[in-house]
Design a protein around this motif. Structure first.
Motif, mmCIF file in Angstrom:
data_model
loop_
_atom_site.group_PDB
_atom_site.id
_atom_site.type_symbol
_atom_site.label_atom_id
_atom_site.label_comp_id
_atom_site.label_asym_id
_atom_site.label_seq_id
_atom_site.Cartn_x
_atom_site.Cartn_y
_atom_site.Cartn_z
ATOM 1 N N GLU A 299 0.833 -1.211 0.000
ATOM 2 C CA GLU A 299 0.000 0.000 0.000
ATOM 3 C C GLU A 299 0.865 1.258 0.000
ATOM 4 O OE1 GLU A 299 -0.284 -2.458 2.180
ATOM 5 O OE2 GLU A 299 -2.316 -3.293 1.976
ATOM 6 N N GLY A 300 1.963 1.226 0.773
ATOM 7 C CA GLY A 300 2.865 2.365 0.833
ATOM 8 C C GLY A 300 3.503 2.651 -0.510
ATOM 9 N N GLU A 301 3.883 1.599 -1.217
ATOM 10 C CA GLU A 301 4.478 1.741 -2.548
ATOM 11 C C GLU A 301 3.464 2.306 -3.544
ATOM 12 O OE1 GLU A 301 7.793 0.912 -4.058
ATOM 13 O OE2 GLU A 301 7.979 1.584 -1.997
ATOM 14 N N ALA A 302 2.230 1.794 -3.470
ATOM 15 C CA ALA A 302 1.176 2.279 -4.365
ATOM 16 C C ALA A 302 0.914 3.763 -4.113
ATOM 17 C CB ALA A 302 -0.102 1.474 -4.154
ATOM 18 N N THR A 303 0.922 4.157 -2.842
ATOM 19 C CA THR A 303 0.703 5.563 -2.477
ATOM 20 C C THR A 303 1.841 6.429 -2.996
ATOM 21 O OG1 THR A 303 -0.432 4.811 -0.467
ATOM 22 C CG2 THR A 303 0.239 7.127 -0.556
ATOM 23 N N ALA A 304 3.071 5.952 -2.815
ATOM 24 C CA ALA A 304 4.252 6.692 -3.273
ATOM 25 C C ALA A 304 4.216 6.872 -4.788
ATOM 26 C CB ALA A 304 5.527 5.968 -2.854
ATOM 27 N N ASN A 305 3.866 5.821 -5.499
ATOM 28 C CA ASN A 305 3.808 5.893 -6.958
ATOM 29 C C ASN A 305 2.720 6.855 -7.426
ATOM 30 O OD1 ASN A 305 5.897 4.065 -7.348
ATOM 31 N ND2 ASN A 305 4.537 2.298 -7.362
ATOM 32 N N TYR A 306 1.599 6.844 -6.745
ATOM 33 C CA TYR A 306 0.495 7.739 -7.101
ATOM 34 C C TYR A 306 0.921 9.198 -6.932
ATOM 35 C CZ TYR A 306 -4.088 9.972 -7.131
ATOM 36 O OH TYR A 306 -5.149 10.795 -7.429
ATOM 37 N N ILE A 307 1.543 9.502 -5.779
ATOM 38 C CA ILE A 307 1.991 10.875 -5.505
ATOM 39 C C ILE A 307 3.082 11.283 -6.493
ATOM 40 C CG2 ILE A 307 3.162 12.346 -3.810
ATOM 41 C CD1 ILE A 307 1.673 10.756 -1.635
ATOM 42 N N HIS A 308 3.997 10.357 -6.775
ATOM 43 C CA HIS A 308 5.086 10.620 -7.720
ATOM 44 C C HIS A 308 4.528 11.037 -9.082
ATOM 45 C CE1 HIS A 308 8.194 9.509 -10.718
ATOM 46 N NE2 HIS A 308 9.001 10.053 -9.829
ATOM 47 N N ASN A 309 3.523 10.313 -9.549
ATOM 48 C CA ASN A 309 2.919 10.626 -10.843
ATOM 49 C C ASN A 309 2.217 11.981 -10.824
ATOM 50 O OD1 ASN A 309 3.770 8.267 -12.125
ATOM 51 N ND2 ASN A 309 1.994 7.106 -11.420
ATOM 52 N N LEU A 310 1.603 12.332 -9.705
ATOM 53 C CA LEU A 310 0.941 13.626 -9.579
ATOM 54 C C LEU A 310 1.942 14.778 -9.625
ATOM 55 C CD1 LEU A 310 -1.791 13.314 -6.774
ATOM 56 C CD2 LEU A 310 -2.160 13.612 -9.218
ATOM 57 N N LEU A 311 3.109 14.545 -9.019
ATOM 58 C CA LEU A 311 4.098 15.617 -8.862
ATOM 59 C C LEU A 311 4.986 15.831 -10.084
ATOM 60 C CD1 LEU A 311 5.300 15.140 -5.161
ATOM 61 C CD2 LEU A 311 3.401 16.483 -6.057
ATOM 62 N N LYS A 312 4.888 14.948 -11.060
ATOM 63 C CA LYS A 312 5.739 15.058 -12.242
ATOM 64 C C LYS A 312 5.568 16.389 -12.980
ATOM 65 C CE LYS A 312 6.361 10.169 -13.433
ATOM 66 N NZ LYS A 312 5.984 9.092 -14.391
ATOM 67 N N LYS A 313 4.381 16.963 -12.889
ATOM 68 C CA LYS A 313 4.124 18.220 -13.613
ATOM 69 C C LYS A 313 4.585 19.453 -12.836
ATOM 70 C CE LYS A 313 -0.678 18.363 -11.979
ATOM 71 N NZ LYS A 313 -2.099 18.365 -12.369
ATOM 72 N N TYR A 314 5.091 19.233 -11.635
ATOM 73 C CA TYR A 314 5.565 20.359 -10.827
ATOM 74 C C TYR A 314 7.092 20.470 -10.903
ATOM 75 C CZ TYR A 314 0.894 20.490 -8.754
ATOM 76 O OH TYR A 314 -0.465 20.588 -8.565
ATOM 77 N N PRO A 315 7.625 21.699 -10.873
ATOM 78 C CA PRO A 315 9.082 21.882 -10.913
ATOM 79 C C PRO A 315 9.711 21.627 -9.548
ATOM 80 C CG PRO A 315 8.010 24.004 -10.785
ATOM 81 C CD PRO A 315 6.909 22.987 -10.862
ATOM 82 N N VAL A 316 9.660 20.377 -9.109
ATOM 83 C CA VAL A 316 10.149 20.029 -7.782
ATOM 84 C C VAL A 316 10.895 18.692 -7.851
ATOM 85 C CG1 VAL A 316 7.961 18.890 -7.196
ATOM 86 C CG2 VAL A 316 9.464 19.682 -5.363
ATOM 87 N N ASN A 317 11.973 18.581 -7.088
ATOM 88 C CA ASN A 317 12.686 17.304 -7.018
ATOM 89 C C ASN A 317 11.869 16.326 -6.180
ATOM 90 O OD1 ASN A 317 15.014 18.071 -8.483
ATOM 91 N ND2 ASN A 317 15.835 19.110 -6.678
ATOM 92 N N ILE A 318 11.692 15.135 -6.705
ATOM 93 C CA ILE A 318 10.927 14.106 -5.993
ATOM 94 C C ILE A 318 11.892 13.021 -5.548
ATOM 95 C CG2 ILE A 318 8.967 12.530 -6.103
ATOM 96 C CD1 ILE A 318 8.135 14.122 -8.680
ATOM 97 N N THR A 319 11.976 12.802 -4.254
ATOM 98 C CA THR A 319 12.870 11.773 -3.737
ATOM 99 C C THR A 319 12.052 10.770 -2.925
ATOM 100 O OG1 THR A 319 13.369 13.117 -1.771
ATOM 101 C CG2 THR A 319 14.880 13.296 -3.639
ATOM 102 N N ARG A 320 12.665 9.617 -2.686
ATOM 103 C CA ARG A 320 11.994 8.533 -1.953
ATOM 104 C C ARG A 320 12.905 8.113 -0.828
ATOM 105 N NH1 ARG A 320 8.579 5.796 0.277
ATOM 106 N NH2 ARG A 320 7.651 3.851 -0.457
ATOM 107 N N LEU A 321 12.346 7.830 0.311
ATOM 108 C CA LEU A 321 13.131 7.324 1.430
ATOM 109 C C LEU A 321 13.809 6.026 0.993
ATOM 110 C CD1 LEU A 321 13.463 8.376 4.339
ATOM 111 C CD2 LEU A 321 11.801 6.672 5.047
ATOM 112 N N ALA A 322 15.121 5.942 1.168
ATOM 113 C CA ALA A 322 15.871 4.780 0.687
ATOM 114 C C ALA A 322 15.505 3.513 1.453
ATOM 115 C CB ALA A 322 17.369 5.035 0.808
ATOM 116 N N TYR A 323 15.535 2.395 0.740
ATOM 117 C CA TYR A 323 15.333 1.093 1.363
ATOM 118 C C TYR A 323 16.677 0.401 1.440
ATOM 119 C CZ TYR A 323 10.377 1.607 0.204
ATOM 120 O OH TYR A 323 9.092 2.039 0.091
ATOM 121 N N GLY A 324 16.803 -0.520 2.334
ATOM 122 C CA GLY A 324 18.047 -1.277 2.398
ATOM 123 C C GLY A 324 18.087 -2.202 3.584
ATOM 124 N N LEU A 325 19.249 -2.758 3.806
ATOM 125 C CA LEU A 325 19.423 -3.699 4.906
ATOM 126 C C LEU A 325 19.673 -2.952 6.207
ATOM 127 C CD1 LEU A 325 21.831 -6.090 2.993
ATOM 128 C CD2 LEU A 325 19.478 -6.597 3.625
#
Length: 200
Positions: free
Chosen positions: A150-176
């Motif tokens: 659900e978190g990934e789906a939400t992130a992807n949805y917001i990412h797609n919405l923000l593409k039209k804005y002049p703003v850097n879009i970053t994601r909290l890194a995943y890892g070990l």
């Protein structure tokens, strides 16, 4: 004849209606409350009532606060409002805040996309995020939703919405996690660690 106390049944039913609670966990909560010294149990219930009376979402970012309208983070002149960290719930923001590494502001969605639970974009605090991006001419939006389906789906949805804005879009890194052993890592965590590997 029904020997089950009605007042206890009502409490269990009310708790069971909360997201994440089933009948068994509600029964455990009620039983724990009944086993507590009466003074402690009454204090707990009183504190819950006080919390419900005092706590409300910040009108700016949505984080829970005791302030009249705007939370201390949004009020602070030391915070950079051009950097917005998007989280699912207030406690996610509190957790990030404990690190002392983020000096921007937060935006609480109030949940995450979950079609099975009937949570669509219209039920999340997304419209006000877009308004804040324009209002403060945001430079970066850090999407810090949880690493779940659900978190990934939400992130992807917001990412797609923000593409039209002049703003850097970053994601909290995943890892070990530090101190973990590779063979104990789940497939999702390991695949994300590989995907977001860094140059050394």
């Amino acid at each position: 004849m029904n020997y089950f106390p009605q007042s206890l049944q009502k409490v269990i039913e009310d708790i069971s209606n909360l997201p994440g609670y089933g009948e068994k966990s509600a029964q455990r909560f009620a039983t724990t409350l009944l086993k507590m010294p009466r003074g402690e149990a009454v204090d707990l219930v009183r504190n819950i009532a006080i919390m419900l009376d005092k706590i409300h979402p910040c009108v700016e970012c949505g984080i829970y606060t005791e302030e009249e309208e705007i939370c201390p983070i949004c009020k602070s002149e030391e915070r950079d409002k051009t950097y917005i960290c998007v989280v699912e719930e207030s406690f996610d923001a509190y957790t990030i805040e404990k690190t002392g590494k983020f000096t921007g502001v937060y935006h609480v969605l109030g949940g995450r996309l979950s079609p099975l639970e009937g949570v669509g974009p219209e039920k999340l605090n997304i419209k006000s995020l877009l308004e804040r991006i324009k209002k403060y001419s945001a430079k970066e939006v850090l999407i810090a939703t949880n690493p779940t389906v659900e978190g990934e789906a939400t992130a992807n949805y917001i990412h797609n919405l923000l593409k039209k804005y002049p703003v850097n879009i970053t994601r909290l890194a995943y890892g070990l996690p530090f101190g973990s052993v590779l063979e104990n890592a789940d497939e999702f965590t390991l695949s994300k660690a590989l995907e977001y590997r860094i140059k050394v």
